[in-house]
Motif scaffolding. Structure first.
Motif, PDB file in Angstrom:
ATOM      1  N   SER A  34      48.056  35.432 105.290  1.00 39.68           N
ATOM      2  CA  SER A  34      47.889  36.712 105.814  1.00 39.68           C
ATOM      3  C   SER A  34      49.136  37.205 106.660  1.00 39.68           C
ATOM      4  O   SER A  34      49.427  38.427 106.379  1.00 39.68           O
ATOM      5  N   LYS A  35      49.991  36.238 107.238  1.00 41.75           N
ATOM      6  CA  LYS A  35      51.130  36.590 107.878  1.00 41.75           C
ATOM      7  C   LYS A  35      52.371  35.925 107.552  1.00 41.75           C
ATOM      8  O   LYS A  35      53.343  35.758 108.425  1.00 41.75           O
ATOM      9  N   VAL A  36      52.239  35.074 106.416  1.00 35.79           N
ATOM     10  CA  VAL A  36      53.505  34.294 106.252  1.00 35.79           C
ATOM     11  C   VAL A  36      53.684  34.115 104.386  1.00 35.79           C
ATOM     12  O   VAL A  36      52.808  34.177 103.874  1.00 35.79           O
ATOM     13  N   LEU A  37      55.031  34.117 104.071  1.00 30.04           N
ATOM     14  CA  LEU A  37      55.340  33.660 102.779  1.00 30.04           C
ATOM     15  C   LEU A  37      55.777  32.270 102.712  1.00 30.04           C
ATOM     16  O   LEU A  37      56.718  32.037 103.290  1.00 30.04           O
ATOM     17  N   TYR A  38      55.285  31.495 101.692  1.00 26.16           N
ATOM     18  CA  TYR A  38      55.922  30.111 101.569  1.00 26.16           C
ATOM     19  C   TYR A  38      56.683  30.028 100.038  1.00 26.16           C
ATOM     20  O   TYR A  38      56.076  30.840  99.152  1.00 26.16           O
ATOM     21  N   LYS A  39      57.528  29.277  99.885  1.00 22.97           N
ATOM     22  CA  LYS A  39      58.082  29.034  98.553  1.00 22.97           C
ATOM     23  C   LYS A  39      58.337  27.515  98.475  1.00 22.97           C
ATOM     24  O   LYS A  39      58.768  26.892  99.125  1.00 22.97           O
ATOM     25  N   TYR A  40      57.733  27.133  97.222  1.00 24.25           N
ATOM     26  CA  TYR A  40      57.504  25.631  96.995  1.00 24.25           C
ATOM     27  C   TYR A  40      58.440  25.443  95.686  1.00 24.25           C
ATOM     28  O   TYR A  40      58.271  26.178  94.738  1.00 24.25           O
ATOM     29  N   ASP A  41      58.786  24.161  95.449  1.00 26.51           N
ATOM     30  CA  ASP A  41      59.380  23.981  94.225  1.00 26.51           C
ATOM     31  C   ASP A  41      58.294  23.257  93.294  1.00 26.51           C
ATOM     32  O   ASP A  41      57.122  23.397  93.697  1.00 26.51           O
ATOM     33  N   MET A  42      58.418  23.056  92.087  1.00 29.35           N
ATOM     34  CA  MET A  42      57.551  23.000  91.092  1.00 29.35           C
ATOM     35  C   MET A  42      56.947  21.457  91.263  1.00 29.35           C
ATOM     36  O   MET A  42      55.902  21.122  90.733  1.00 29.35           O
ATOM     37  N   ASP A  43      57.350  20.526  92.298  1.00 30.19           N
ATOM     38  CA  ASP A  43      56.714  19.442  92.612  1.00 30.19           C
ATOM     39  C   ASP A  43      55.698  19.665  93.863  1.00 30.19           C
ATOM     40  O   ASP A  43      55.350  18.405  94.261  1.00 30.19           O
TER      41      ASP A  43
ATOM     42  N   VAL B 133      45.556  19.340  91.231  1.00 31.82           N
ATOM     43  CA  VAL B 133      45.151  20.226  92.217  1.00 31.82           C
ATOM     44  C   VAL B 133      46.399  19.902  93.421  1.00 31.82           C
ATOM     45  O   VAL B 133      46.582  18.867  93.628  1.00 31.82           O
ATOM     46  N   MET B 134      47.001  20.918  93.795  1.00 34.72           N
ATOM     47  CA  MET B 134      48.059  20.815  94.635  1.00 34.72           C
ATOM     48  C   MET B 134      47.635  21.656  96.033  1.00 34.72           C
ATOM     49  O   MET B 134      47.265  22.730  96.318  1.00 34.72           O
ATOM     50  N   LYS B 135      47.877  20.898  96.956  1.00 38.32           N
ATOM     51  CA  LYS B 135      47.575  21.324  98.423  1.00 38.32           C
ATOM     52  C   LYS B 135      48.848  21.903  98.736  1.00 38.32           C
ATOM     53  O   LYS B 135      49.990  21.636  98.679  1.00 38.32           O
ATOM     54  N   VAL B 136      48.498  23.229  99.333  1.00 34.85           N
ATOM     55  CA  VAL B 136      49.601  24.145 100.150  1.00 34.85           C
ATOM     56  C   VAL B 136      49.210  24.546 101.255  1.00 34.85           C
ATOM     57  O   VAL B 136      47.912  24.491 101.983  1.00 34.85           O
ATOM     58  N   ASP B 137      50.181  25.317 101.957  1.00 33.49           N
ATOM     59  CA  ASP B 137      49.943  26.182 103.157  1.00 33.49           C
ATOM     60  C   ASP B 137      49.734  27.685 102.658  1.00 33.49           C
ATOM     61  O   ASP B 137      49.834  28.035 101.625  1.00 33.49           O
ATOM     62  N   GLY B 138      48.783  28.378 103.386  1.00 32.75           N
ATOM     63  CA  GLY B 138      48.570  29.758 103.141  1.00 32.75           C
ATOM     64  C   GLY B 138      47.289  29.859 102.360  1.00 32.75           C
ATOM     65  O   GLY B 138      47.063  28.939 101.555  1.00 32.75           O
ATOM     66  N   ARG B 139      46.305  31.105 102.529  1.00 34.43           N
ATOM     67  CA  ARG B 139      45.250  31.096 101.896  1.00 34.43           C
ATOM     68  C   ARG B 139      45.013  32.411 101.180  1.00 34.43           C
ATOM     69  O   ARG B 139      43.896  32.644 100.896  1.00 34.43           O
TER      70      ARG B 139
END
Length: 298
Positions: free
Chosen positions: A62-71, A41-47
């Motif tokens: 709802s009003k943001v796009l996030y980009k994470y690496d695979m870690d 389970v990975m915690k993220v921002d954004g719902r």
């Protein structure tokens, strides 16, 4: 009436019945296509939603796009996704998908369970910047867009609707240029569909159909689309292992591993799609991506 006529009529009816059976759709396989083993389970921002191209994981709020690496490290975000490119006011991103270096989003003006001015918008996966958008077809009857996916085999876009009644009974198909193609009737209809994803010839749906107040789990469903105007809905998984039952959101498959990624929220009370306070023990909502190993059932 003479007997010869009766015999001929009976033969015609029998023939029609046989022909009808010949053209009937085969009975669907109602068993799950996969088994699901929770890996992490990975915690993220954004719902709202999740997408993955095997190199990065993209998450929508709802009003943001996030980009994470695979870690799970945040590498980029766009917190003003509606600033340019729109001719009608929008305030909500739903579940997302990534295809050919572009992020597909279902966008709308959403408030208290009602969506307006639905659009499909496309953002650059490298920069998260807006590229283009096209509106939905009002004649389709769609009243909200909770999720979107690209079928890479057919080159089409599918949208689902969280709003129930007539709008939530269907999946809606467009080509990649924004031309409306058709809608497909879900049978039976899942309640509160949140996300949709194309994988291995099927469409998979997440549904927020468990009551969080009663600690009821949400579900994953499979839809095998054909040329018919309807499609059977098969229960794939019940999410009993969730840390705390809350609101399920989008989903995708990591193409680098074949793992299923499912977005889950917990801690907030949700009323008509809006956050209305917190459950005991929570000061803020928690957003997580659950990763599952998929094993095909024989």
């Amino acid at each position: 009436m003479n007997k010869c006529f009766l015999s001929a009529a009976a033969a015609a009816i029998l023939s029609f019945g046989i022909a009808g059976q010949a053209f009937a759709l085969p009975e669907p396989d109602m068993s799950p296509k996969y088994t699901y083993e929770l890996k992490d389970v990975m915690k993220v921002d954004g719902r709202q939603g999740v997408a993955c191209d095997g190199k990065y994981i993209y998450v929508s709020c709802s009003k943001v796009l996030y980009k994470y690496d695979m870690d799970g490290k945040l590498v980029l975000k766009n917190d003003k996704p509606f600033e340019t490119g729109y001719t009608k006011a929008v305030n909500h991103l739903g579940d997302i998908d990534v295809y050919n270096g572009e992020i597909y989003c279902g966008v709308e003006n959403f408030m208290d369970g009602v969506g307006k001015d639905i659009q499909v918008s496309v953002y650059d996966a490298n920069t998260l910047k807006f590229k283009r958008a096209f509106p939905f077809n009002e004649a389709s009857g769609q009243l909200e867009t909770s999720g979107i996916t690209v079928d890479p085999v057919k080159g089409t876009v599918w949208m689902c609707s969280w709003v129930g009644e007539e709008s939530g009974r269907y999946l809606y198909e467009y080509d990649l240029d924004g031309n409306y193609l058709r809608k497909v009737h879900l049978q039976p209809v899942p309640q509160w569909v949140q996300g949709v994803f194309y994988y291995d010839g099927s469409l998979f749906l997440t549904a927020d159909d468990g009551t969080a107040d009663d600690n009821e789990p949400d579900h994953l469903y499979r839809v095998d689309i054909s040329s018919a105007s309807y499609a059977p809905v098969i229960l794939e998984k019940t999410f009993t292992e969730t840390i705390k039952q809350g609101e399920i959101e989008g989903l995708c498959v990591d193409p680098s591993t074949g793992d299923l990624l499912v977005h889950q929220n917990r801690g907030a009370r949700i009323v008509l799609g809006m956050t209305k306070g917190m459950y005991p023990g929570y000061k803020s909502e928690v957003h997580e991506i659950y990763r599952y190993k998929l094993t095909p059932n024989k």
